[in-house]
Write an enzyme that holds these catalytic residues in place. Structure first.
Site, PDB file in Angstrom:
ATOM      1  N   LYS A   1       0.849  -1.195   0.000  1.00  0.00           N
ATOM      2  CA  LYS A   1       0.000   0.000   0.000  1.00  0.00           C
ATOM      3  C   LYS A   1       0.885   1.246   0.000  1.00  0.00           C
ATOM      4  CE  LYS A   1      -3.972   1.815   2.655  1.00  0.00           C
ATOM      5  NZ  LYS A   1      -4.795   1.620   3.888  1.00  0.00           N
TER       6      LYS A   1
ATOM      7  N   SER B   1      -9.712  -0.704   7.236  1.00  0.00           N
ATOM      8  CA  SER B   1      -9.176  -0.499   5.886  1.00  0.00           C
ATOM      9  C   SER B   1      -8.539  -1.730   5.247  1.00  0.00           C
ATOM     10  CB  SER B   1      -8.152   0.646   5.892  1.00  0.00           C
ATOM     11  OG  SER B   1      -8.831   1.873   5.978  1.00  0.00           O
TER      12      SER B   1
ATOM     13  N   SER C   1      -9.660   1.621   3.005  1.00  0.00           N
ATOM     14  CA  SER C   1      -8.798   2.398   2.129  1.00  0.00           C
ATOM     15  C   SER C   1      -7.758   1.548   1.389  1.00  0.00           C
ATOM     16  CB  SER C   1      -8.063   3.464   2.943  1.00  0.00           C
ATOM     17  OG  SER C   1      -7.192   2.840   3.879  1.00  0.00           O
TER      18      SER C   1
END
Ligand SMILES: [Zn+2]
Lengths: 531, 552
Positions: free
Chosen positions: A108, A207, A183
């Site tokens: 990420k 997330s 996210s």
């Protein structure tokens, strides 16, 4: 293809009480359980059936095919083949290679990588290259893992759809008109579409778990302190954890083992011993008829209330029945403080983020505007650098921490957090694990909640309490609801006691291996012969 | 406001990858206005232990009015701790002068970097807390103090807010004799730990419209903030409080306490009120005080200024503000007005666990504390030393330890004090040495004093030996032996030398006996010369006189 996912309902005799009138689709009893890609890769490499270069190329070619539809990645490494051939050299020379040798890992983009941009999905860090690797990334590299690229996310992890990225919108591999969740949407989509083997995400309020549910992959949020946060761009420091995505429980457990442990660079990282999660897995060939006999499972009643999709409720109740079939004693339990979690979370997370994001001032790194005055240097750099959701949370947090409001908001939210922590502790004293949906619905359409932040916040109801309590939680696909071309996956959340990831993975593994009729390979790559 | 022009020319530059170059935003121009941090040890400042304040030059009128007012003074002191590494990263805290050379992702506040507390900071804070007679918080924590400034990399300072590590202590001071002396006790409200900010460097041409550079070498260096009660009433009291803090941190070895270098920084709050009024007047903060005398003088200036305004009915002109002490003009000037209280939005630092002290830990630190300056002073006073001597000796822990070690070897207290504050201090001053750098050791000073007292050597020879010992070391006994310096106390031997001298100077002898008795000195000198300075002067003179006056 559809036939495997839309079986005649009569076949699903195990769930008769719940399916009759609900739009839920259940799996056939024929598909194989998900294999561990990591173990297969290791076996293939060491037995010299395939080279790391060939493996990397097969993933990269799939990535090239799918990426135009998905847009999971913000940046791709240009060193993958070079690193793969290095592993091949080591193997050819009969030298030791790490347990992640040849494993393509996506990271990420709010997790720092020394040799690649790390933007956190924000304009304010466009082009920024950190001088160091996050501890989790360093550990992966040390074990032979290859970082394939940096995945898309809601800016600094603030969002539940990945539409909050400053750069691009990622699509859900199950239906490219839908969001992958967020996210960590890029990391979830990348694993779902097998653009990589496993990936790292971060979980502040769900997330990792919500996108895992939306994309039909396994997502693990470790106990707070289990994995070093060093190198994770802070959103809400007391809630943030780096988490793992995999297409199987085994892969997720192996990745967790790789990144766990105390780090002298993170004062909040735990010194507890890290068990070898994957080695504890029961062999599926020798499973008893009731392999989870005696395991006490609490189904959190408040997570099946109004506002939760009926299809999701059915899938979770079905999963509960499956756990009962495996020998668990499942009972519904009540956590009265559950609904307090969402407001407390949004106050605490916003407060901490308002502070954590102060460093993006344009003075030392990132974009800086030309300014004649100090206040405009700050103001312009930040107003141009941050997106609307980030600004909303900074403003909320600044307000909550202001003199005269602190007691009413921040302090009160901390008190709620203590209550929540205690109620989870009590529930986990009574039960081995707690279960709930990972999200109130399956993946929704891109744009559907974009202009309704409160609706988006409400979607975090299932996950935020776990962060407030600092507990580990595993999300694994357990069924489908109708939607898209092939149905949409639904994830089951299993919550464990602090530092008891081992139990979650063990239970998850048996659940996954015995859920014989589901195959969580998205239609986007269904034709790919490898799957 | 001050920085409004700083940024005029900062352009939108691409990222710089090298961490040490991160702040050089424009054409690689770097300014270095910082002084080198050549580690000045505590003892070097020893030469001026007392605060030298010229008599106040105020008009008689103000002096007269002043009697109707009382000043209330409180001090916030920042002490830079001399830990090897910074508070939350492993950068050396004793940085060099080249900007941004002692920085890392943590103290630069790079995304993803986290603070980890240096345990030495706790140890030093506990030491200072105990030495200030404070109550320690066994459960304290760090908080974030939030504000934007270019020298503050994270946009917040890690500090302590509502639970400081130490509270409710006091400091005992003895006012200098030349200011009338006297003993005072000033309250200490709190001691807390925090990190220092960086520095803004301006271009050398003096105008800061051109460019500004941020130097983060100092960012993250550990500080203790010590807040006093508003217990001081005069500039000299305030200066003496600050001086005592300096002595204390030097005694404890937690800071070099150097004011010029900014290792000890005092911000002073001053207000005045008519005597008898219980309500405080509006307080004014004074900054830029880099010596004890500027503390004292700026306060006295400020008191006069405020008293004058009050007496002219313009008390409302005194506003909540920060004033700057201008050393050149010897006055305070407005720096910025304070509009209400700044809201720093403090909240607990989530990146750091709570600071938990155990009783065992605190006890072990308490047991390791050196004797406090105040205790030393009282002990020296009881030995019968004058207050002047007491203050001088106790001012510097190294000097005090030298003195203590000397008297531990049974040396005469008064004589030891005299030697140390006389010839030894003068030598150190001339040679620019600290007491730890001289070659003389306390044992030999004690030996020297004993040798003179016991008559083995004369005071004159003693001095010669002293300078030898100071410069080259060695032992008193060794030098006496090596140089054959033992005093001649045998009357026969001295008589022999006297006879020799008288025989060689018949003319002078005749003159003496003819009434020119002043010549006695001449003869004594000659005999001493013959004895190579070793003759006991008393015996020499006695025998010489007998011989001169025996008219045989
Ligand atoms: Zn550093």
């Amino acid at each position: 293809m559809l036939s495997t996912l839309h079986p005649p309902r009569s076949l699903s005799s195990r769930f008769p009480r719940y399916i009759s009138s609900l739009p839920v689709t259940l799996c056939t009893l024929t598909a194989q359980s998900p294999p561990s890609q990591i173990l297969s890769i290791r076996h293939a490499l060491l037995s010299r059936h395939v080279t790391a270069t060939q493996l990397a190329e097969s993933y990269l070619s799939r990535l090239r095919l799918t990426e135009p539809h998905l847009r999971s990645f913000l940046h791709l490494s240009d060193a993958v083949s070079q690193q793969a051939s290095r592993i091949d050299e080591l193997i050819a020379g009969n030298e030791q290679v790490g347990p992640l040798a040849g494993v393509l890992v996506a990271v990420k983009d709010n997790i720092c990588t020394a040799d690649m941009p790390s933007t956190g999905g924000s304009r304010v860090l466009e082009g920024y290259r950190p001088p160091f690797d996050a501890t989790a990334v360093r550990k992966i590299k040390e074990l032979g893992g290859i970082v394939v690229g940096k995945t898309n996310l809601d800016e600094f992890g603030m969002g539940s759809t990945t539409e909050g990225s400053a750069f691009q919108v990622t699509a859900n591999p199950w239906d490219v008109s839908r969001v992958p969740g967020g996210s960590s949407g890029g990391s979830a989509a990348a694993v779902s579409a097998r653009q990589c083997v496993v990936s790292l995400g971060s979980d502040t309020g769900g997330s990792v778990r919500q996108p895992a549910s939306f994309c039909g992959v396994v997502g693990l949020k470790p106990t707070y302190g289990r994995v070093s946060r060093y190198g994770l761009m802070a959103y809400a420091s007391s809630l943030d954890v780096i988490g793992c995505f995999g297409s199987s429980i085994a892969d997720t457990g192996i990745l967790l083992h790789a990144i766990s442990g105390h780090d002298r660079l993170d004062a909040t990282s735990s010194k507890r011993e890290v068990p070898d999660f994957a080695s504890q897995f029961a062999s599926t060939d020798f499973l008893e008829s009731k392999p989870l006999k005696g395991l006490r499972v609490g189904l959190i009643r408040e997570t099946l209330d109004d506002g939760v999709d009926s299809g999701v409720i059915s899938a979770i109740r079905g999963a509960a029945l499956h756990l009962e079939d495996l020998g668990c004693s499942v009972s519904e339990i009540s956590l009265p403080s559950f609904s307090l979690g969402l407001p407390a979370y949004y106050i605490l997370a916003a407060s901490e983020s308002s502070s954590n994001l102060s460093r993006y001032d344009g003075v030392r790194y990132g974009n800086q505007v030309t300014a004649g005055e100090l206040t405009s240097l700050y103001g312009d750099s930040r107003s141009k650098g941050f997106g609307p959701e980030v600004k909303r949370r900074i403003l909320t947090g600044t307000y909550a921490l202001s003199a005269g409001y602190y007691d009413a908001y921040y302090k009160r939210a901390q008190q709620v957090r203590t209550i929540i922590r205690k109620s989870f502790k009590a529930a986990l004293d009574e039960n081995d694990i707690l279960i709930s949906p990972a999200a109130p619905s399956a993946a929704y359409k891109i744009g559907e909640k974009k202009d309704d932040p409160l609706a988006m916040y409400a979607g975090d109801i299932m996950t935020v309490n776990v962060n407030l309590a600092g507990l580990p939680a595993l999300v694994l696909p357990c069924g489908f609801v109708e939607g898209g071309v092939a149905g949409l996956p639904v994830g089951l959340q299993m919550i464990g006691a602090a530092f008891d990831e081992e139990k979650l993975l063990k239970v998850g593994h048996i659940f996954e291996q015995t859920l014989q009729n589901c195959r969580f390979v998205p239609p986007l790559i269904e034709d790919d012969s490898a799957w | 406001m001050m920085a409004s022009t700083f940024f005029r020319s900062i352009q939108n530059h691409p990222l710089l990858l090298c961490p040490t170059a991160l702040f050089r935003r424009k054409n690689g121009v770097l300014y270095c206005t910082m002084k080198g941090t050549e580690a000045q040890t505590a003892t070097q400042e020893k030469q001026k232990p007392h605060i030298k304040v010229p008599p106040r030059t105020r008009t008689k009128t103000i002096d007269k009015i002043s009697k109707d007012y009382e000043a209330i003074i409180g001090i916030e002191t920042h002490v830079q701790l001399n830990t090897h590494t910074k508070a939350f990263c492993s950068c050396p805290s004793n940085y060099g002068s080249l900007p941004n050379t002692s920085v890392c992702p943590i103290c630069m506040g790079l995304p993803g970097a986290l603070p980890v507390l240096n345990s030495k900071v706790i140890e030093f804070a506990v030491k200072v807390g105990l030495a200030l007679n404070c109550k320690l918080s066994f459960n304290s924590k760090f908080d974030r103090k939030q504000y934007f400034y270019p020298d503050l990399p994270k946009g917040y300072q890690i500090s302590q807010f509502d639970v400081p590590i130490a509270t409710g202590g006091y400091v005992d001071v003895d006012l200098p004799v030349e200011f009338g002396g006297g003993h005072r006790r000033f309250g200490v409200t709190r001691v807390h730990m925090e990190e220092d900010a960086g520095k803004l460097l301006h271009s050398e041409n003096g105008s800061y419209s051109e460019e500004i550079t941020v130097d983060l070498n100092r960012a993250g260096v550990p500080l203790l903030e010590i807040v006093s009660e508003p217990d001081m009433r005069t500039g000299i009291e305030a200066a003496e409080y600050a001086a005592e803090l300096q002595r204390l941190v030097r005694y404890l070895g937690v800071s070099n306490g150097n004011m010029q270098e900014g290792s000890l920084r005092c911000d002073v709050n001053v207000s005045v009120r008519p005597i008898g009024q219980s309500q405080f007047g509006t307080k004014v903060e004074i900054k830029n005080l880099n010596s004890f005398s500027s503390v004292s003088r700026s306060i006295d200036f400020e008191i006069s200024r405020q008293v004058l305004l009050h007496s002219q009915g313009q008390g409302d002109q005194i506003t909540l503000e920060t004033r700057l002490w201008e050393e050149g003009a010897q006055k305070t000037v407005t720096m910025r007005k304070k509009e209400g209280l700044a809201d720093y939005r403090y909240f607990p630092e989530p990146d750091l666990p709570g600071v938990i002290l155990t009783k065992e830990y605190v006890d072990s630190i308490r047991d390791s504390l050196p004797e406090a300056p105040e205790v030393k002073r009282r002990r020296y006073e009881k030995m019968g030393l004058s207050m002047q001597d007491v203050l001088l000796l106790a001012n510097d822990i190294n000097v005090a330890q030298f003195f203590d070690a000397t008297i531990a070897k049974e040396a005469d207290v008064k004589l030891a004090a005299n030697w140390i504050m006389g010839d030894i201090a003068a030598y150190m001053k001339n040679e620019k040495l600290t007491i730890n750098e001289i070659k003389l050791v306390p044992q030999e000073l004690a030996e020297l004093i004993a040798s003179i007292k016991g008559g083995t050597i004369s005071g004159k020879i003693g001095k010669e030996i002293l300078f030898e010992l100071l410069a080259k070391g060695g032992t008193v006994k060794g030098l006496i032996k090596e140089k054959d310096l033992v005093q001649i106390v045998d009357p026969l031997e001295i008589e022999k030398m006297v006879d020799e001298v008288l025989a060689e100077n018949p003319k002078q002898l005749e003159q003496y006996r003819g009434g020119k008795t002043k010549l006695q000195g001449y003869f004594a000198g000659q005999v001493m010369k013959v004895s190579k300075g070793k003759a006991n002067p008393g015996l020499l003179n006695k025998i010489l006189l007998e011989k001169l006056n025996s008219k045989n």
